[in-house]
Design a protein around this motif. Structure first.
Motif, PDB file in Angstrom:
ATOM      1  N   PRO A  56      28.004 -15.095  -4.980  1.00 50.75           N
ATOM      2  CA  PRO A  56      26.752 -14.253  -4.414  1.00 50.75           C
ATOM      3  C   PRO A  56      25.617 -15.462  -3.775  1.00 50.75           C
ATOM      4  CG  PRO A  56      26.705 -14.084  -6.802  1.00 50.75           C
ATOM      5  CD  PRO A  56      28.012 -14.640  -6.357  1.00 50.75           C
ATOM      6  N   ARG A  57      25.730 -16.602  -4.255  1.00 58.43           N
ATOM      7  CA  ARG A  57      24.548 -17.514  -3.885  1.00 58.43           C
ATOM      8  C   ARG A  57      24.972 -18.935  -3.968  1.00 58.43           C
ATOM      9  NH1 ARG A  57      21.840 -19.607  -8.179  1.00 58.43           N
ATOM     10  NH2 ARG A  57      22.338 -18.753 -10.160  1.00 58.43           N
ATOM     11  N   LEU A  59      25.412 -22.295  -5.928  1.00 57.01           N
ATOM     12  CA  LEU A  59      25.324 -22.610  -7.209  1.00 57.01           C
ATOM     13  C   LEU A  59      25.086 -24.181  -7.388  1.00 57.01           C
ATOM     14  CD1 LEU A  59      28.117 -20.258  -9.035  1.00 57.01           C
ATOM     15  CD2 LEU A  59      25.566 -19.584  -8.556  1.00 57.01           C
ATOM     16  N   GLU A  62      22.186 -25.909  -9.627  1.00 56.39           N
ATOM     17  CA  GLU A  62      22.294 -25.606 -11.100  1.00 56.39           C
ATOM     18  C   GLU A  62      23.092 -26.445 -11.710  1.00 56.39           C
ATOM     19  OE1 GLU A  62      21.903 -22.790  -9.253  1.00 56.39           O
ATOM     20  OE2 GLU A  62      21.068 -21.216 -10.550  1.00 56.39           O
ATOM     21  N   VAL A  63      24.438 -26.729 -10.750  1.00 54.28           N
ATOM     22  CA  VAL A  63      25.393 -27.544 -11.294  1.00 54.28           C
ATOM     23  C   VAL A  63      25.221 -28.726 -11.476  1.00 54.28           C
ATOM     24  CG1 VAL A  63      27.954 -28.227 -10.874  1.00 54.28           C
ATOM     25  CG2 VAL A  63      27.382 -25.828 -10.831  1.00 54.28           C
ATOM     26  N   VAL A  89      29.223 -24.378  -4.152  1.00 56.40           N
ATOM     27  CA  VAL A  89      30.238 -24.555  -5.256  1.00 56.40           C
ATOM     28  C   VAL A  89      30.320 -22.836  -5.612  1.00 56.40           C
ATOM     29  CG1 VAL A  89      30.282 -24.817  -7.819  1.00 56.40           C
ATOM     30  CG2 VAL A  89      29.415 -26.596  -6.261  1.00 56.40           C
ATOM     31  N   GLY A  90      31.618 -22.427  -5.970  1.00 57.85           N
ATOM     32  CA  GLY A  90      31.703 -21.225  -6.088  1.00 57.85           C
ATOM     33  C   GLY A  90      33.071 -20.863  -6.854  1.00 57.85           C
TER      34      GLY A  90
END
Lengths: 258, 143
Positions: A56-57, A59, A62-63, A89-90
């Motif tokens: 959904p967004r 990532l 954070e990763v 990234v998902g």
């Protein structure tokens, strides 16, 4: 009607291909037929669910922060607006990987499809194979950022230096690419000489992975042609080359009959 | 996969980060004995399953009463009635053990022996959890 099919029998029949011998009981038992039909529909629907979906967004921030926090990638060299968009990234990266490059035997996921979903599974394998190139890119990055415990010899010095400097631009990476290509050529020759002593499935796995990596390299180079100043793409290109060298090195050093 | 195995989109985001961190840390251990993609997917499954189990244990330790979901329901009672359930929502409502096996077997394509190894259960348990999950799914979807 007595002696209905057991649950295990029903599930086994539901997973079998339509050409398999039907249980004689089914000819006379409406209840078991209904159960079997329902199971087949459910299994078909589950098998048809997409294995890749966009998150959904984004990532990646954070990763990236966690990777830096864990010391997996060096601190500093933060992204700036001029670097362009961060890689997304998902889930696709996680779910695309399995069926990608080894549809025959070593992949747990790319084995022969069950039931009536062969075409759908085959399509998803092909899709995943394409996406696996992206997986390689992200994973390959770790090779060049000082992962702990790695004792493998690294890429040619010029290449390694380039990869450790995230600010390097593609123009500066250009000369090093020749080093990569030369090293890859040498190792490929060594691997080719070794191939006859290796098990065919081992050779196949290595060659499939090489194709994935080469595809990734081609994709990055195309992206770099459009954005030659991108540090991220330069870094990914060097990382992917390094992965290719590592794979070739391992292939050339495998003991006989592996 | 993370979302389906956890049944939660927000938890899946955390799990995805965990997977990436572990992949980068473990990459030096990849020996090329299987396809890189196979290695990656198995590692992802292990990370997700381990994290889900660890968080359940932590919840139970923090609050043994409320935090512990207790024994998983034996039948479709775990799935809410009266809702328009689609496949994904029905999967998310399955008890954890049944959901894990169903996702790995019916969606991701693992075999029972592989699931047994990944989840640390017997092959028989894997089969019974799958049958149970499918039964619950059918009952939920037929409402």
């Amino acid at each position: 009607m007595n002696d209905h099919l057991t649950e295990e029998e029903l599930h086994a029949l539901a997973e079998s291909s339509s050409g398999d011998e039907p249980a004689p009981h089914l000819a006379t038992c409406e209840r078991c037929r209904r159960e079997l039909d329902g199971l087949r529909v459910l299994i078909a629907e589950l098998g048809g669910l997409p294995r890749c979906e966009d998150p959904p967004r984004d990532l990646w921030p954070e990763v990236e922060a966690r990777l830096r926090g864990a010391g997996v990638v060096p601190r500093g060299g933060r992204r700036t607006p001029s670097d362009g968009p961060a890689p997304t990234v998902g889930w696709p990266l996680l779910s695309a990987a399995p069926a990608a490059v080894d549809p025959g035997q070593t992949s747990a996921l790319a084995r022969a499809p069950r039931g009536t979903h062969r075409a759908e599974r085959a399509r998803r394998v092909a899709t995943a194979a394409a996406a696996a190139g992206v997986v390689v890119l992200l994973v390959a990055g770790a090779r060049l950022v000082g992962l702990p415990g790695s004792t493998e010899p690294t890429a040619p010095r010029a290449v390694a230096r380039s990869a450790q400097r995230p600010t390097i631009a593609f123009a500066a990476f250009g000369p090093s690419e020749a080093d990569f290509e030369a090293a890859a050529g040498d190792l490929l020759g060594a691997f080719e000489a070794r191939k006859a002593t290796l098990r065919p499935e081992t050779v196949r796995v290595i060659e499939e992975n090489l194709r994935v990596i080469d595809g990734a390299i081609a994709n990055i180079r195309a992206a770099l042609a459009a954005d030659p100043a991108s540090r991220d793409l330069t870094f990914l290109l060097a990382s992917t080359y390094e992965m290719k060298l590592d794979l070739l090195r391992r292939g050339a050093q495998l003991p006989r009959a592996l | 996969m993370a979302r389906r195995l956890s049944g939660s989109a927000s938890l899946a985001e955390e799990l995805t980060q965990d997977v990436f961190l572990r992949v980068f840390q473990r990459l030096p251990t990849f020996r090329g004995e299987s396809a890189l993609s196979t290695w990656l997917h198995r590692l992802a499954v292990r990370v997700i399953i381990d994290e889900l189990r660890r968080s359940r244990l932590e919840r139970a330790a923090r609050d043994p009463g409320a935090g512990d979901p207790g024994p998983e329901p034996a039948g479709p009672a775990g799935i809410e009635r009266g809702e328009a359930l689609d496949l994904e929502r029905s999967i998310a409502r399955l008890p954890q053990g049944a959901r894990e096996v169903l996702v790995l077997y019916d969606v991701e394509g693992y075999q029972h022996d592989e699931i047994a190894e990944l989840l640390g259960i017997s092959i028989g348990t894997s089969k019974s959890q799958l049958f149970r999950a499918r039964r619950m799914m059918r009952e939920a979807l037929c409402r």
